[in-house]
Design a protein around this motif. Structure first.
Motif, PDB file in Angstrom:
ATOM      1  N   LEU A   1      -7.412   4.348  -7.061  1.00  8.28           N
ATOM      2  CA  LEU A   1      -6.753   3.321  -6.252  1.00  8.28           C
ATOM      3  C   LEU A   1      -5.966   3.968  -5.113  1.00  8.28           C
ATOM      4  O   LEU A   1      -5.988   3.473  -3.973  1.00  8.28           O
ATOM      5  CB  LEU A   1      -5.836   2.484  -7.133  1.00  8.28           C
ATOM      6  CG  LEU A   1      -5.105   1.326  -6.461  1.00  8.28           C
ATOM      7  CD1 LEU A   1      -6.076   0.361  -5.818  1.00  8.28           C
ATOM      8  CD2 LEU A   1      -4.219   0.600  -7.470  1.00  8.28           C
TER       9      LEU A   1
ATOM     10  N   LEU B   1      -9.817  -2.081  -1.328  1.00 13.22           N
ATOM     11  CA  LEU B   1      -9.197  -1.954  -2.643  1.00 13.22           C
ATOM     12  C   LEU B   1      -9.915  -2.722  -3.751  1.00 13.22           C
ATOM     13  O   LEU B   1      -9.665  -2.471  -4.927  1.00 13.22           O
ATOM     14  CB  LEU B   1      -7.735  -2.396  -2.569  1.00 13.22           C
ATOM     15  CG  LEU B   1      -6.887  -1.607  -1.566  1.00 13.22           C
ATOM     16  CD1 LEU B   1      -5.413  -1.952  -1.728  1.00 13.22           C
ATOM     17  CD2 LEU B   1      -7.102  -0.108  -1.707  1.00 13.22           C
TER      18      LEU B   1
ATOM     19  N   LEU C   1      -1.329  -5.146  -2.263  1.00 14.44           N
ATOM     20  CA  LEU C   1      -2.523  -5.075  -3.099  1.00 14.44           C
ATOM     21  C   LEU C   1      -3.039  -6.480  -3.425  1.00 14.44           C
ATOM     22  O   LEU C   1      -4.235  -6.759  -3.293  1.00 14.44           O
ATOM     23  CB  LEU C   1      -2.207  -4.316  -4.391  1.00 14.44           C
ATOM     24  CG  LEU C   1      -3.321  -4.269  -5.440  1.00 14.44           C
ATOM     25  CD1 LEU C   1      -4.574  -3.618  -4.876  1.00 14.44           C
ATOM     26  CD2 LEU C   1      -2.839  -3.544  -6.697  1.00 14.44           C
TER      27      LEU C   1
ATOM     28  N   TYR D   1       0.838  -1.199   0.000  1.00 10.57           N
ATOM     29  CA  TYR D   1       0.000   0.000   0.000  1.00 10.57           C
ATOM     30  C   TYR D   1       0.878   1.256   0.000  1.00 10.57           C
ATOM     31  O   TYR D   1       0.593   2.230  -0.695  1.00 10.57           O
ATOM     32  CB  TYR D   1      -0.894   0.035   1.240  1.00 10.57           C
ATOM     33  CG  TYR D   1      -1.742  -1.196   1.472  1.00 10.57           C
ATOM     34  CD1 TYR D   1      -2.380  -1.856   0.419  1.00 10.57           C
ATOM     35  CD2 TYR D   1      -1.919  -1.701   2.760  1.00 10.57           C
ATOM     36  CE1 TYR D   1      -3.165  -2.971   0.648  1.00 10.57           C
ATOM     37  CE2 TYR D   1      -2.713  -2.802   2.994  1.00 10.57           C
ATOM     38  CZ  TYR D   1      -3.330  -3.435   1.938  1.00 10.57           C
ATOM     39  OH  TYR D   1      -4.099  -4.536   2.164  1.00 10.57           O
TER      40      TYR D   1
ATOM     41  N   THR E   1      -6.544   3.594  -1.058  1.00  5.30           N
ATOM     42  CA  THR E   1      -5.419   3.078  -0.270  1.00  5.30           C
ATOM     43  C   THR E   1      -5.110   3.970   0.922  1.00  5.30           C
ATOM     44  O   THR E   1      -4.711   3.480   1.992  1.00  5.30           O
ATOM     45  CB  THR E   1      -4.181   2.927  -1.162  1.00  5.30           C
ATOM     46  OG1 THR E   1      -4.495   2.061  -2.260  1.00  5.30           O
ATOM     47  CG2 THR E   1      -3.016   2.324  -0.399  1.00  5.30           C
TER      48      THR E   1
END
Length: 284
Positions: A94, A125, A112, A78, A98
């Motif tokens: 994204l 996510l 991820l 992350y 995060t």
């Protein structure tokens, strides 16, 4: 508590990892960042015969461009996502999601791929990956295959991954300079979301040209809010438009009920948070 006994291997390549999983059989388990698996092992809610650690496989880390797409290694943390300029330019949604994940310690270790493969309905996510039309690359004994995000998440904590397969890459089409926002409702800071909405919107000369919206923890899997997208696209961006479109957020969804919220409340949150997320992303 102390985990039950298990064997441990740390392969250096994807092929070695797949072979280790195959040799370990149904009781083998993959560990990525370990932020979910380690507590589960300590509580003995899982008792694998062998743990296959992906931490030494460097080919699974990093972000690169490939034509009109970004390719993100499944072991990318992350923290690395948040620091990567390609992500902020081509997949801002994204990055926005995060930022809301847990705390700095978790963001330095969590990955991820681990987040997506775990498939927790409240995981932050999966919804942005779904909204961005990502494609997953999966490698197993029979070789590599690709699965769109819309087919990857199957049910609670269940994905399209087979028992001897590993998620290796996430490929995301570039959404270059699209504004984005992740709106999250949770009880306390750093907690799992009760409901969250991932929204990225392209506005061209005052008109909504494109919109990508997905919901977190409304259903057993992340859900694309197609009806909201259709109501927005091609219309002049305005507060009234967004309010009207957001009313379709829970359309076609059978919301879940649990100890945090019942189905009716989740439907309400989906509408409210969708309005907020889209309005912020669209700059309205």
């Amino acid at each position: 508590m102390i985990p039950s006994n298990f064997d441990y291997v740390a392969p250096a390549t994807v092929s070695e990892a797949v072979a280790a999983l195959a040799q370990g059989g149904e009781d083998a388990k993959v560990i990525a960042g370990g932020q979910t698996l380690m507590p589960v092992l300590r509580l003995r809610l899982a008792a694998p015969s062998v743990l296959v650690d992906l931490g030494k496989i460097e080919e699974l880390r990093g972000v690169r461009e490939d034509g009109d797409s970004l390719v993100i290694g499944a072991m990318t943390t992350y923290y690395a996502l948040l620091r990567n300029s390609l992500i902020s330019k081509h997949a801002l949604l994204l990055a926005e999601a995060t930022r809301t994940v847990a705390d700095p310690q978790i963001r330095h270790r969590g990955t991820l791929g681990g987040n997506l493969a775990h498939a927790d309905p409240a995981g932050d996510l999966a919804a942005p990956v779904l909204a961005l039309d990502a494609t997953m690359t999966i490698v197993g004994p029979s070789g590599a295959r690709t699965v769109p995000a819309s087919e990857f998440f199957v049910d609670y904590f269940t994905t399209a991954l087979g028992p001897e397969e590993i998620l290796t890459e996430i490929r995301i089409p570039k959404h270059t300079d699209w504004p984005a926002h992740y709106e999250k409702m949770h009880r306390v800071a750093q907690a799992w979301s009760i409901v969250a909405v991932a929204a990225t919107v392209e506005v061209d000369q005052g008109t909504v040209a494109q919109a990508r919206i997905a919901l977190t923890n409304v259903a057993p899997t992340p859900t694309r809010a197609r009806a909201v997208e259709e109501a927005l696209i091609g219309q002049p961006a305005s507060d009234e438009l967004i309010r009207t479109a957001a009313e379709h957020a829970a359309e076609g969804i059978d919301p879940i009920s649990d100890g945090n919220a019942d189905a009716e409340y989740r439907s309400h949150l989906a509408r409210v948070l969708t309005r907020r997320a889209v309005a912020t992303a669209a700059g309205v």
